[in-house]
Design an enzyme around this catalytic site. Structure first.
Site, PDB file in Angstrom:
ATOM      1  N   PHE A 150     -29.829  20.070 -11.304  1.00  0.00           N
ATOM      2  CA  PHE A 150     -28.660  20.201 -10.423  1.00  0.00           C
ATOM      3  C   PHE A 150     -27.342  20.144 -11.186  1.00  0.00           C
ATOM      4  CE2 PHE A 150     -28.519  15.608 -10.908  1.00  0.00           C
ATOM      5  CZ  PHE A 150     -27.155  15.360 -10.914  1.00  0.00           C
ATOM      6  N   LYS A 174     -36.110  29.178 -10.549  1.00  0.00           N
ATOM      7  CA  LYS A 174     -36.296  28.152  -9.510  1.00  0.00           C
ATOM      8  C   LYS A 174     -35.212  27.120  -9.754  1.00  0.00           C
ATOM      9  CE  LYS A 174     -37.462  24.537  -8.426  1.00  0.00           C
ATOM     10  NZ  LYS A 174     -36.454  23.586  -7.883  1.00  0.00           N
ATOM     11  N   GLU A 177     -32.827  22.333  -5.911  1.00  0.00           N
ATOM     12  CA  GLU A 177     -32.662  22.443  -4.461  1.00  0.00           C
ATOM     13  C   GLU A 177     -31.404  21.710  -3.975  1.00  0.00           C
ATOM     14  OE1 GLU A 177     -34.848  20.856  -6.278  1.00  0.00           O
ATOM     15  OE2 GLU A 177     -36.164  19.521  -5.146  1.00  0.00           O
ATOM     16  N   CYS A 282     -26.160  15.774 -19.451  1.00  0.00           N
ATOM     17  CA  CYS A 282     -27.164  15.322 -20.420  1.00  0.00           C
ATOM     18  C   CYS A 282     -26.523  15.045 -21.771  1.00  0.00           C
ATOM     19  CB  CYS A 282     -28.276  16.340 -20.563  1.00  0.00           C
ATOM     20  SG  CYS A 282     -27.730  17.826 -21.387  1.00  0.00           S
TER      21      CYS A 282
END
Ligand code: NAD
Length: 500
Positions: A150, A174, A177, A282
């Site tokens: 995300f 993908k 979400e 990160c």
């Protein structure tokens, strides 16, 4: 009513058919603003078949034509920058300038991939033997997939699909979400840029879609970015299914501050690298390691007031906010839990942001900036990736102790040293077992033409993201030995050919 988002398959938006959805929030207000369909294995299968059908014709186009699609894509990204940044901030929560940075760091990889014709050139040995030439070609894998986190909903999808597509693969993305709108917009822009339908597909979903990708025989390569436990899972399951897989995981990045460092510069660096994007990076610095008690005292004296003054606001509040809310209520609760744990464990919470409330946005997922001192390596807040606006300070008595801290930590994504001494910096760069190292640079994210990747538990797999490694990952080598024109007129050979 919350908008219903879609998948993007064969160049068009496609409604989900699984009947399962996830809520997409506006993190600043806490409201559900959209629902995203969660694909079933059957929906993943349909997308993969479609991508597989489109791939051979795409691979057959010469690399320069493929690169021209990316050239146009870059132009469209600039055209739509404001729209993309707004959509990104609305779902992620980061400030608008930071959202633009997210798009630009992806766009730079698209720019790099415009060089695909050069990067895909193979190797050639003229006259490897009498009348024999030998050459190696880079050929696409077929259908590749990317599973992305995300925290960079524009940059990381582009890190994945731009090189994959430039190499002649078709691609199943993908995305997370939590913030799926920008990935869908990127797919639309690729079609507008001239990409044939079916080459780039976005399948939204959760574990069910990920598992379907990992098990699908039609997918040859998978790139993943996310937390370490899922990275390990994806790597194990994907490689067990015979795929080429690269997975990039979590981090705990140390910044060592030597006694001779320019402390004002070090403080600026810690503020930006520790609290930018609310620490949801990160490559965020989450551990400051001042060397020597005096350095530590001076650093904390300068740092604490700066942390107290950080401006936290929703992205709609203008461009002078330092950071916004966390991505979800669960993320907010998790970070608050870790801060409480740090206090219980005996770390000193010098700046306590736990009580922060954003006026008018009381239901938003905000956490105030926190600064810990006297953190020790046994504590949970040291071992765990917090992924929030929390900086921990571990005091080291010497350079060797500081170096050992960074080296002993299970993660090895990024690290930095602040010093005026070239010899110390050089020693640090050579010895530290971390993949990306900054010298007086707190977030050493490599540019698009170098490669990005950590060491230790921050990575599973053996090639980095973007730069030349991406072209290696998304292609496989075919080596041809050819003999013209003598053929076998001298008769067949029955022993293995050697260099006599
Ligand atoms: P995450 O691991 O929760 O999710 C990443 C992806 O995995 C998403 O697409 C998600 O849908 C999927 N996923 C989640 N749970 C799954 C499960 N049980 N099975 C299969 N798939 C699953 O990560 P996140 O919270 O979205 O992102 C934050 C993490 O990503 C942090 O740990 C951060 O350090 C890391 N990250 C690493 C890099 C890097 O390059 N090393 C870059 C950015 C973020």
């Amino acid at each position: 009513m919350a908008r219903e988002l879609t998948h993007f398959i064969d160049g068009a938006h496609v409604k989900g058919t699984s009947g399962r959805f996830a809520d997409v929030y506006n993190p600043a207000t806490g409201e559900v603003q959209a629902k995203v369909p969660l694909a079933s294995a059957a929906e993943v299968d349909a997308a993969v078949r479609n991508a597989a059908a489109a791939q051979p014709a795409w691979a057959a186009q010469n690399p320069q034509r493929r690169a021209r699609v990316l050239l146009e894509f870059v132009r469209l990204l600039h055209r739509d920058m404001d729209k993309l940044a707004e959509a990104l901030s609305r779902e992620h929560g980061k400030t608008i300038p930071d959202a633009k940075g997210d798009v630009i760091r992806g766009l730079e990889v698209a720019e790099y991939c415009i060089g695909a014709p050069q990067l895909l050139k193979g190797e050639y040995t003229d006259g490897a033997g009498p009348g024999i030439d030998m050459y190696s070609m880079r050929q696409p894998l077929g259908v590749a997939a990317g599973i992305t986190p995300f925290n960079f909903p524009a940059m990381i999808p582009m890190w994945k699909f731009c090189p994959a597509i430039a190499c002649g693969n078709s691609f199943i993305l993908k995305p997370s979400e939590r913030d799926p709108s920008v990935p869908l917009m990127l797919a639309e822009l690729m079609i507008e840029a001239g990409l044939p339908k079916g080459v780039l597909n976005v399948v939204n979903g959760d574990k069910e879609a990920v598992d379907a990708i990992l098990d699908h025989e039609g997918i040859s390569g998978v790139g993943f970015v996310g937390s370490t436990s899922i990275a390990h899972y994806v790597y194990s399951r994907g490689t067990a299914a015979g795929k080429r897989v690269q997975c990039f995981g979590g981090a705990k990045n140390h910044m060592i501050v030597m006694p001779d460092a320019d402390l004002d510069q070090a403080v600026d660096a810690l503020i930006g690298a520790g609290y930018g994007a609310a620490g949801e990076r990160c490559m965020a610095i989450s551990v400051a390691v001042p060397v020597g008690e005096e350095t530590a005292d001076r650093l904390m004296e300068k740092l604490a007031p700066r942390v107290e003054k950080l401006k936290i606001a929703p992205y709609t509040d203008g461009n002078d906010a330092d950071f916004g809310p966390l991505v979800t209520r669960e993320a907010q609760a998790r970070v608050m839990g870790l801060i409480n744990k740090g206090v219980e464990e005996g770390a000193k919470l010098v700046v306590d942001g736990r009580g922060f409330k954003m006026q008018g946005y009381e239901n938003g997922f905000f956490v105030g900036a926190c600064l810990f001192d006297h953190v020790t390596p046994e504590m949970d807040i040291y071992k765990t990736e917090i992924f929030g606006p929390v900086l921990s300070t571990v005091r080291a008595d010497s350079y060797e102790t500081a170096l050992k801290l960074a080296m002993d930590h299970e993660y090895g994504n990024g690290t930095a040293i602040f010093t005026r001494d070239g010899d110390t910096a050089r020693d640090f760069v050579n010895r530290v077992n971390v993949g990306m190292v900054g010298v007086n640079v707190p977030i050493p994210v490599p540019l698009a033409y170098h490669t990005f990747g950590g060491w230790k538990k921050s990575v599973f797999g053996d090639l980095n993201q973007h730069g030349p490694d991406a072209f290696r990952f998304y292609t496989r080598t075919k080596t041809v030995t050819s003999r013209w024109p003598s053929g076998i007129k001298e008769g067949a050979e029955f022993s293995i050919p050697t260099m006599k």
